[in-house]
Design an enzyme around this catalytic site. Sequence first.
Site, PDB file in Angstrom:
ATOM      1  N   GLY A 706       0.839  -1.163  -0.015  1.00 53.51           N
ATOM      2  CA  GLY A 706       0.037  -0.083  -0.030  1.00 53.51           C
ATOM      3  C   GLY A 706       0.909   1.317  -0.072  1.00 53.51           C
ATOM      4  O   GLY A 706       1.946   1.134   0.732  1.00 53.51           O
ATOM      5  N   LYS A 707       0.484   2.217  -0.469  1.00 53.39           N
ATOM      6  CA  LYS A 707       0.880   3.614  -0.502  1.00 53.39           C
ATOM      7  C   LYS A 707      -0.053   4.487  -0.213  1.00 53.39           C
ATOM      8  O   LYS A 707      -1.094   4.602  -0.734  1.00 53.39           O
ATOM      9  CB  LYS A 707       1.611   4.030  -1.864  1.00 53.39           C
ATOM     10  N   ALA A 710       0.138   8.265   4.628  1.00 56.92           N
ATOM     11  CA  ALA A 710       1.007   8.178   5.556  1.00 56.92           C
ATOM     12  C   ALA A 710       2.318   7.400   5.188  1.00 56.92           C
ATOM     13  O   ALA A 710       3.191   7.485   6.095  1.00 56.92           O
ATOM     14  CB  ALA A 710       0.272   7.111   6.470  1.00 56.92           C
ATOM     15  N   GLY A 711       2.490   7.075   4.153  1.00 57.71           N
ATOM     16  CA  GLY A 711       3.537   6.394   3.876  1.00 57.71           C
ATOM     17  C   GLY A 711       3.586   5.160   2.941  1.00 57.71           C
ATOM     18  O   GLY A 711       2.422   4.598   2.706  1.00 57.71           O
ATOM     19  N   VAL A 713       3.632   1.007   2.636  1.00 59.59           N
ATOM     20  CA  VAL A 713       3.517  -0.176   3.405  1.00 59.59           C
ATOM     21  C   VAL A 713       3.875  -1.338   3.056  1.00 59.59           C
ATOM     22  O   VAL A 713       3.652  -1.706   1.782  1.00 59.59           O
ATOM     23  CB  VAL A 713       1.992  -0.298   4.062  1.00 59.59           C
ATOM     24  N   ASP A 825      -7.783  10.659  11.625  1.00 59.29           N
ATOM     25  CA  ASP A 825      -7.826  10.096  10.382  1.00 59.29           C
ATOM     26  C   ASP A 825      -8.827   8.938  10.002  1.00 59.29           C
ATOM     27  O   ASP A 825      -8.397   7.907   9.484  1.00 59.29           O
ATOM     28  CB  ASP A 825      -6.607   9.933   9.614  1.00 59.29           C
TER      29      ASP A 825
END
Length: 994
Positions: A706-707, A710-711, A713, A825
């Site tokens: 994942g992107k 938050a960054g 993953v 969030d």
Amino acid sequence: MKAHLSRLVLFSIAFLFVLAASGGDGDLEALIKLKAALVAPGSSALGNWDPASADYCSFSGVTCDENSRVVALTFTGVQLNGTLPPEIGILRGLVNLTVSCSGLVGPLPVELAALPSLRLLNVSNNNFSGGFPHVGAGGFPTLEVIDAYNNNFSGRLPLGLAAAPRLRYLHLGGNYFNGMIPEEYSDIKNLEYLALNGNSLTGRVPASLSRLSKLKEMYIGYYNMYVGGIPPELGMLSSLVRLDMAGCGLSGPIPTSLGSLKHLDTLFLQINRLSGSIPPELGGLSMLKSLDLSINELTGEVPESFAELKELKLLSLFRNHIRGAIPPFVADLPNLEVLQLWENNFTMQLPESLGRNGRLLKLDVASNRITGTIPPDLCASGRLETLVLMENGLFGPIPEKLGECKSLTRVRLAKNFLNGPIPAGLFDLPSNDMLELSENFLSGDLPPVIAGNKLGMLALSNNLITGSIPPAIGSLPALQNLALDSNHISGAIPPEIGQLKQLSKLNLSGNSLSGDIPVGLTRCSSLVMIDLSRNNLTGAIPERIPALQILNTLNLSRNQISGVIPPEMQRMRSLTIFDLSYNRLAGVIPAQGQFLVFNESWFVGNPGLCGPPLHVRYPCGAGGGGDGNSGEGHSRQRRWDAKRALPLAGLAAAAGVPLAAAAAKGWRHWRERKGRSKAWKMTAFQRLDFTVEDVMECLKDDNVIGKGGAGIVYRGSMACGTEVAIKRLVGRGAGAEHDRGFTAEVTTLGRIRHRNIVRLLGFVSNRETNLLLYEYMPGGSLGEMLHGSKGAHLGWEARWRIAAEAARGLCYLHHDCSPLILHRDVKSNNILLDSNFEAHVADFGLAKFLHHPGASECVSSIAGSYGYIAPEYAYTLRVDEKSDVYSFGVVLLELITGRRPVGGFGDGVDIVRWVRKTVLEAAEATDSAAILLVADKRLTSTPLDLITNLFKVAMLCVEEQSTARPTMREVVHMLSNPKSPPPPPPPPTDLLSL
Ligand SMILES: *[C@@H]1O[C@H](CO)[C@@H](O)[C@H](O)[C@H]1NC(C)=O
Ligand SMILES: *[C@@H]1O[C@H](CO)[C@@H](O)[C@H](O)[C@H]1NC(C)=O
């Protein structure tokens, strides 16, 4: 079942017999097979068990008889880590088998029961699991001793053992056995030792155990939770020496019949719910050495008959409702060493001759209503260690002789009416750890000699002590807590106080101390709390105060301190209370860091001070004093920033000391790292079976799952099969200057444990990067699921369940954890699903760390994600827990509609407006019909009640006014108690193939 098992045993016996008979040295063969199983792969234990050697009798741990048959296997504390294999049954000559503290796992092989000569079986302190082998008649024919203490056995207690004809020692304690104690155990007629303590046993304690006429020791308490009381029949256990039934839920009276246990030397019944008075019959236990009845509901007085307990060494009756005097005969019990009577209703005086038996080790009578003076000879034994008389009505002086009692380790006489001087010797006890004399009327000066390598706490608060603090105070290397507050102490604070490296709390308030705050104090790097308020201190605040990196509270109020507030104090992230009120300080109050949230009241009474916290009353440069020019505009700006930061900082303040301590830890971590900038450091919040290197291995493009904002993953598969999600935070600067409390905050998050919250396992960081390690959620995010092609498979019941689970997670963050945490969030992509499609809230509390280095240290990033942001944020720029509720409402609308929160609704229209508008404009006859207009069309079934309920909760959550929204606790309630509760469905099987 039993029959089946015994057939298995018979079969095994036959099989083994064949094996054993097949070769002359069946034992060697068996040992080699044993080795393969006993020893975990990769271990080098049993190194000299060499298959090529014929001399197996010299293998370590092996004992043979004259015919080279193996008769004993003994391993204690040899880490093997393997299993005990069925081949143990080949060693037909085995008499003793001891494998304890060896880390063995797996079940115990049933073949053990067939060994014809086995007498001793000790498998204690391993990790054996599963049910204990149930064996039928004829099992364990020669077994005498079985010790299975401290393993992971579960299920019912094994019945087969009851038939072992020679059994005399049975220890099954420290396992997870459940159910009742089988009546059959009453028929183990040779039993001398029975330990079932520390299991999960229930039911009544069988009265039939009274038939165990040879029983000497019985331990059945701790963690077991029986119903009913102590069977009076146990008084018939005429051989009993030790009876321990502590901590196992027993109620009712102590049976008088226990007084007939003539051999009893230990009776432990503490931590139950026993009521009634102590039976005088217990005075007949003439051999009794230890009697513990503490933490029960006992009433009445100590029976006179206890005068006959001449052997008694320990008498513990604390935390009951016992009244009356402590009988004078207690002092004459010739062997009494420990007397613990605290938290009862004892009145009258302590026996004058207490201690004269020359044996006393511990005396604790705290929290009673005892009056009179302290008996003079408490330490006649010369070995008194504990003297706790606090919270009583004792008066008169502290006996001078106690100052000579070098054996004391703990002296607590606080909260009495003691007066006169404190015996000087009490300040010079070599082993004493605690001298607590607060809240008395003690007077006189502190002695010039104060010493003691062990003293951790010196508390003399609220007395009438005069004179000055002697320099010798610096010679207490272990002192952590020094409380001399509310006395009449004068003079200067001696600089020697700077030698107290362990000091964490210093309270000298409410005296007449004068002079400067010694600069040396800033060398006491363990200080968390300093209270010097209400004295006559002068001079300036030491500039080096910021050296106290974990200081949480600094109270200097009501002195005559002058000068300015050192601007460096803005760096003191741990400081949460800083009271300077009523001094003579001047200048501008610093406006950054923790100062943003300090109370106005902490600065009042300093006519020369001005700046942000006092802004309204004393704006700098507006005649309020101080050098107002240096950055007024700046201050105004900061004040505004401070408002924005408040919700956040409030949380930090609520965290109080733990957070401060955590911050300090983070700081230390950084310092350690400073030298080797690239070095990675892993902080684990639970036991992790992988290393930093393992984590680094996983940071490959192939592993990206994942992107997002938050960054990036990554998914990591560790050696032991552990799966983790590794989140690499973006936009994070380096090192301490940019830590911004990150370490502290993450440590707080790491402590959160809730079923519906993704567990933060730890984090790994170096100067450039921070990696957060989370438990891996194979189901992916709710957002992906719902808005992807499989969304149609997520049925209404599943959606309801996910909503309720996510709500519970958020509710925990808002209401139940400490400090309370705003998620900031909430969105469907932050609700993750495990392999059972149970929802877990992810990524909480991180939003504030996502700003870029160099940006303002106030909350500068937008809180939340587009489409989920509560309306109030637009004009107040502040968020609170109701903003999370709004975002959660949006998630509920996503669940109902199956649509994303923004996009596809037309310009500027988001999901909330679209739903409101659609339902409002619908010309449908009923609400429900209108709601169906927005419901996810991909789903064919339409359980109206359920959808309507979900819809109503959602609309409450997205109310325009934040006050009109429910709390998460209310949301949980609404989602847990729908009018027509949907059945909890199993996870849809078609989803498990994702
Ligand atoms: C056995 O396991 C323990 C705990 O997991 C471990 O510390 C030890 O090193 C292992 N010993 C061997 C010999 O494998
Ligand atoms: C078995 O153990 C008992 C008790 O520890 C000991 O007395 C006996 O000698 C041992 N027998 C053998 C054969 O090792």
